[in-house]
Design an enzyme around this catalytic site. Structure first.
Site, PDB file in Angstrom:
ATOM      1  N   GLY A 131      -3.872   0.666   1.885  1.00  0.00           N
ATOM      2  CA  GLY A 131      -2.971  -0.057   2.180  1.00  0.00           C
ATOM      3  C   GLY A 131      -3.246  -0.998   3.375  1.00  0.00           C
ATOM      4  O   GLY A 131      -2.487  -2.302   3.708  1.00  0.00           O
ATOM      5  N   THR A 170      -0.158   5.629  -5.844  1.00  0.00           N
ATOM      6  CA  THR A 170       1.219   5.107  -5.533  1.00  0.00           C
ATOM      7  C   THR A 170       1.892   4.499  -6.553  1.00  0.00           C
ATOM      8  O   THR A 170       1.197   3.707  -7.497  1.00  0.00           O
ATOM      9  CB  THR A 170       0.906   3.962  -4.300  1.00  0.00           C
ATOM     10  N   ARG A 205       0.450   7.639  10.573  1.00  0.00           N
ATOM     11  CA  ARG A 205      -0.077   6.545   9.796  1.00  0.00           C
ATOM     12  C   ARG A 205       0.725   5.987   8.691  1.00  0.00           C
ATOM     13  O   ARG A 205       1.300   6.887   7.884  1.00  0.00           O
ATOM     14  CB  ARG A 205      -1.414   6.916   9.216  1.00  0.00           C
ATOM     15  N   GLY A 230      -3.166   1.312  -3.616  1.00  0.00           N
ATOM     16  CA  GLY A 230      -4.667   1.187  -3.112  1.00  0.00           C
ATOM     17  C   GLY A 230      -4.512   1.377  -1.505  1.00  0.00           C
ATOM     18  O   GLY A 230      -3.678   1.764  -0.994  1.00  0.00           O
ATOM     19  N   GLY A 238       0.992   3.048   5.491  1.00  0.00           N
ATOM     20  CA  GLY A 238       0.386   2.227   4.698  1.00  0.00           C
ATOM     21  C   GLY A 238       1.115   0.867   4.596  1.00  0.00           C
ATOM     22  O   GLY A 238       2.090   0.479   5.297  1.00  0.00           O
TER      23      GLY A 238
HETATM   24  C1  SD4 Z   1      -1.069   3.541   1.125  1.00  0.00           C
HETATM   25  N1  SD4 Z   1      -0.836   2.084  -0.799  1.00  0.00           N
HETATM   26  O1  SD4 Z   1      -0.468   4.363   1.798  1.00  0.00           O
HETATM   27  C2  SD4 Z   1      -1.020   3.380  -0.251  1.00  0.00           C
HETATM   28  C3  SD4 Z   1      -1.816   4.395  -0.918  1.00  0.00           C
HETATM   29  C4  SD4 Z   1      -1.753   4.467  -2.297  1.00  0.00           C
HETATM   30  O2  SD4 Z   1      -1.992   5.574  -4.099  1.00  0.00           O
HETATM   31  O3  SD4 Z   1      -1.825   3.306  -2.953  1.00  0.00           O
HETATM   32  N2  SD4 Z   1      -2.033   5.446  -2.986  1.00  0.00           N
HETATM   33  O4  SD4 Z   1      -2.089   2.849   1.891  1.00  0.00           O
END
Ligand code: SD4
Length: 330
Positions: free
Chosen positions: A245, A191, A219, A243, A221
């Protein structure tokens, strides 16, 4: 430089999107804890982002260097990754949910505390720009699903099939086992959260993602949730996250970090405390990664993560660095 990022850079530079001086100024800085601006004068303008997205920070810097606003810089910076088909966790080319649908989350926040977000939106390549339109053109903060998509069409965004052949192939292969697990630092944690300060000292932030690969349908995050995946307070600073979420939402991570900076912590100390709060609720758990980055009014930056492997990019007049923060586990 990671091979994947090298390839990305080659593509962008041949396409003429990144200029030679920008690429030439890229340097690696292994000592994130020794910040160039510690104790010194304010280092602004500046743009930082999660992971080593050098093309995104280079784009943000182009905007800032021409005197553009932090808001334009973060929007245009993260758009580079949304359009990059080789990035499998942001925008076009992102991994689908377990039903094969690519659903995108994004949010943006400006110096006045205005914010906009889109959640679980399909078929639109630039969710960050739709989030900005939500912020600027509606009385709302968040639009989700079909409503967000419909709003995007009304604003002139084209319909785009976001599922690339590669992502489809990978998804079909995944379906053979259908095992949902996070793989630390591998693709499903890319992300992009970006924070910038412009020449006026004003702060803005943006965060955009396709979320966890093969998530359940519907879903959402942390990334489009103001306070969790992103928070900006122009008097104090800003923070953003990457990370798993669910863990970031549980502690309202980015808001927490900004509040800790308000109480006097440096961006570095605040990010460390943010990760420690999460780990205090997950004693002994090692199966997930989270990375926070933060910036304060002086342009001081910090980052911290659960596991080694996370880095963040910083672009200011001091140079273009990949900073590798320390981690909770070694
Ligand atoms: C999430 N924080 O959807 C995001 C995922 C992520 O790199 O960081 N992907 O939880």
């Amino acid at each position: 430089m990671k091979r994947r990022n090298f390839l990305k850079n080659s593509t962008l530079s041949t396409a003429g999107l990144i200029t030679a001086p920008i690429l030439a100024s890229c340097q690696e800085d292994k000592k994130a804890s020794i910040l160039p601006n510690e104790g010194g004068k304010a280092i602004i303008p500046i743009a930082i982002c999660t992971w080593n997205f050098m093309n995104a920070t280079a784009k943000a810097w182009e905007v800032l260097d021409k005197g553009g606003s932090a808001l334009d810089a973060v929007e245009q910076g993260v758009m580079v990754e949304e359009a990059d088909l080789s990035n499998e966790t942001v925008g076009n080319g992102g991994r689908p949910d377990r039903d094969g649908n690519v659903t995108l989350d994004a949010c943006i926040m400006d110096k006045d505390g205005n914010c906009g977000a889109v959640l679980c939106m399909e078929n639109i390549e630039h969710p960050i720009s739709v989030a900005r339109k939500v912020m600027e053109d509606t009385p709302h903060v968040m639009l989700a699903g079909k409503g967000a998509e419909q709003f995007a069409y009304e604003k002139g965004f084209p319909k785009v099939n976001l599922l690339t052949e590669k992502a489809k192939k990978d998804w079909l292969a995944w379906k053979e086992t259908s095992k949902y697990e996070t793989i630390i630092n591998i693709e499903n944690h890319d992300t992009i959260g970006m924070l910038a300060i412009d020449k006026n000292g004003d702060i803005a932030g943006a965060c955009t993602t396709s979320g966890m690969g093969y998530k359940m349908a519907g879903r959402v995050g942390d990334s489009p949730i103001i306070g969790a995946g992103l928070f900006v307070d122009n008097e104090v600073g800003a923070a953003t996250a990457t990370g798993v979420g669910e863990e970031v939402v549980r502690t309202v991570g980015s808001f927490l970090i900004v509040e800790l900076m308000r109480q006097g912590k440096s961006p570095q100390e605040a990010c460390e405390e943010g990760v420690k709060r999460i780990m205090a609720k997950n004693k002994g758990r090692k199966d997930f990664q989270i990375g926070f980055i933060a910036i304060n009014k002086k342009g001081e930056t910090g980052g911290y993560c659960v596991h080694p492997g996370f880095s963040y990019r910083s672009y200011s007049e001091e140079g273009h660095f990949d900073k590798k923060p320390e981690s909770f586990y070694q």
